[in-house]
Write an enzyme that holds these catalytic residues in place. Structure first.
Site, PDB file in Angstrom:
ATOM      1  CG  ASN A   1      35.854 109.480  11.711  1.00  0.00           C
ATOM      2  OD1 ASN A   1      35.923 108.247  11.657  1.00  0.00           O
ATOM      3  ND2 ASN A   1      34.801 110.160  11.318  1.00  0.00           N
TER       4      ASN A   1
ATOM      5  N   GLY B   1      19.447 116.804   6.290  1.00  0.00           N
ATOM      6  CA  GLY B   1      18.638 117.476   7.316  1.00  0.00           C
ATOM      7  C   GLY B   1      19.018 118.929   7.529  1.00  0.00           C
TER       8      GLY B   1
ATOM      9  NE  ARG C   1      25.084 102.976   4.715  1.00  0.00           N
ATOM     10  CZ  ARG C   1      25.479 103.625   5.808  1.00  0.00           C
ATOM     11  NH1 ARG C   1      25.095 103.219   6.998  1.00  0.00           N
ATOM     12  NH2 ARG C   1      26.268 104.666   5.701  1.00  0.00           N
TER      13      ARG C   1
ATOM     14  CG  HIS D   1      24.424 108.170  12.506  1.00  0.00           C
ATOM     15  ND1 HIS D   1      23.425 107.767  11.660  1.00  0.00           N
ATOM     16  CD2 HIS D   1      25.521 108.344  11.727  1.00  0.00           C
ATOM     17  CE1 HIS D   1      23.885 107.693  10.423  1.00  0.00           C
ATOM     18  NE2 HIS D   1      25.155 108.032  10.441  1.00  0.00           N
TER      19      HIS D   1
ATOM     20  CD  GLU E   1      28.863 112.543  13.751  1.00  0.00           C
ATOM     21  OE1 GLU E   1      28.971 113.220  12.710  1.00  0.00           O
ATOM     22  OE2 GLU E   1      28.662 111.325  13.754  1.00  0.00           O
TER      23      GLU E   1
ATOM     24  NE  ARG F   1      32.184 107.978  13.829  1.00  0.00           N
ATOM     25  CZ  ARG F   1      31.799 107.651  12.617  1.00  0.00           C
ATOM     26  NH1 ARG F   1      32.619 107.804  11.605  1.00  0.00           N
ATOM     27  NH2 ARG F   1      30.604 107.180  12.396  1.00  0.00           N
TER      28      ARG F   1
END
Ligand code: ADP
Length: 393
Positions: free
Chosen positions: A7, A327, A235, A176, A379, A87
């Site tokens: 990544n 989460g 953001r 995502h 991921e 990725r």
């Protein structure tokens, strides 16, 4: 299959070597400050203690050489690595699914790079370096946007002039996607026939939701770029688009300044005035800081509101799953968001919610109309599984 997952960012390169059958992670690390003074590689081998190699990393090529050296020291020379998964942040219109690296597919990563210039150029360079340095190992491109590519046109089209939209390839691409795909896969494995309409909630410092019906993405909250949708660490998420014009015209900001403001100086950081990290903000809110409390209230409000929006795009939902930094770890965030959704019949068992675990699990009550899960995302595994599937063809 032993797969190396890479990544790459503009100044960093994360890697992980794992086995797709046993799911064992042999080693992982991060090359930081590439092209900047004080570069180093932080890494762990077989879950051991974190190690740090201080080494000059003038460019990505040097970083990759060092990564392969570290892999060799950990017992994995090139011959034991059976594939490399890359990725890619923006797949544009070329990657409705993952693809093996060829001259053509590598060219596509560069062609769509204007949509994500900070990421795609570096990623393309790294793909090219890996292919040239290790020609015997197959490389695969896994784009973060792929999962969202086939959402219905009414959900991805922007109401702008058709010629402009067509010329500049403007649409909702989302992000995502690899995480949302993993969350669906894991939820399906856990619930079987009990899940059809899932709202997947990837809530980290970057955050997005996806409406997933029987494995197909129906809509998502991020847009042309990962700035849209939820309030995030730094953001702003969705705001009136005219705010941009107003800031330029009346505020005297340049376009680059507005870009930086909205991506790096907004969100939880701006509202709280304290931090982009929700842990700090929660702690201060508990001590009575009103701005921090407002940051939390706005996050809960907006997140629950957009969960309802995702549910509407499937005409209902039977399951929701929490994932990523917030989460997976914050029972208070999960609880507050679910309280906002109580009128939908969402009810969680606070005792189950407070359990800390790395395993996917159900946290709703037996009588909740909607099943609520916590699904730690992975991921890297999803990317590695794509590599296995494509390279064994
Ligand atoms: P990203 O991959 O987008 O950088 P992560 O998914 O790693 O982000 O999430 C990082 C964020 O998760 C942190 O900024 C923090 O806000 C939140 N986080 C992590 N652990 C906790 C926790 N125990 N409680 C609340 N928030 C947490």
């Amino acid at each position: 299959m032993n797969v190396l997952v890479i990544n790459a960012g503009s100044s960093s390169l994360k890697y992980q070597l794992l086995n797709t059958e046993t799911r064992e992670v042999f080693t992982k690390g991060n090359c930081e400050r590439i092209g900047i003074d004080g570069s180093f590689i932080g890494y762990t081998v077989r879950g051991g203690e974190k190690q740090k190699l201080e080494v000059a990393l003038p460019d990505h090529k040097t970083a990759i050489k060092h990564v392969f050296q570290l892999l060799e020291e950990a017992g994995f020379d090139q011959s034991k690595i059976e594939g490399i998964g890359h990725r890619v942040v923006q797949g544009g219109w070329y990657f409705p699914e993952s693809k093996v690296v060829t001259d053509e597919t590598l060219g596509w990563v560069r062609e769509v790079a204007p949509l994500a210039p900070l990421h795609n150029y570096a990623e393309a360079d790294v793909i090219e370096i890996c292919r040239d340095m290790f020609p015997s190992i197959g490389n695969v491109i896994v784009a973060d946007t792929s999962f969202h590519y086939n959402i219905p046109e009414k959900a991805h089209r922007y109401a702008l002039p058709r010629d402009v939209v067509d010329k500049l390839h403007i649409r909702k691409y989302g992000a995502h996607g690899t995480s949302h795909r993993y969350i669906w896969k894991t939820t399906k494995e856990l619930l079987g026939d009990d899940v059809h309409k899932l709202v997947s909630c990837h809530l980290g410092s970057g955050a997005s939701l996806s409406a997933i019906q029987d494995g197909h993405d129906m809509d998502t909250t991020m847009g042309l770029t990962p700035l849209d949708g939820l309030i995030m660490g730094t953001r702003c998420g969705t705001i009136d688009p005219a705010t941009v014009c107003y800031l330029v015209r009346e505020g005297g900001y340049t376009i680059d300044e507005v870009d930086t403001m909205m991506n790096k100086q907004s969100g939880i950081l701006a509202i709280s005035g304290v931090s982009s990290d929700t842990r700090d903000v929660e702690e201060r809110a508990q001590k009575g800081d009103a701005h921090c409390q407002m940051a939390l209230d706005m996050f809960f409000y907006r997140t629950s509101q957009l969960i309802a929006e995702m549910a509407q795009s499937m005409h209902g939902f039977d399951t929701m799953a929490f994932s990523a930094g917030i989460g997976e770890n914050s029972d208070t965030f999960r609880s507050a968001i679910c309280k906002e959704l109580a009128w939908f019949g969402v009810k969680i068992d606070e005792e189950k919610n407070s359990v800390r675990s790395d395993d996917p699990r159900v946290i709703s009550t037996e009588d909740s109309k909607i099943k609520v899960l916590v699904v730690p995302t992975n991921e890297e595994l999803m990317i590695a599984l794509d590599v296995q599937e494509l390279l064994s063809k």
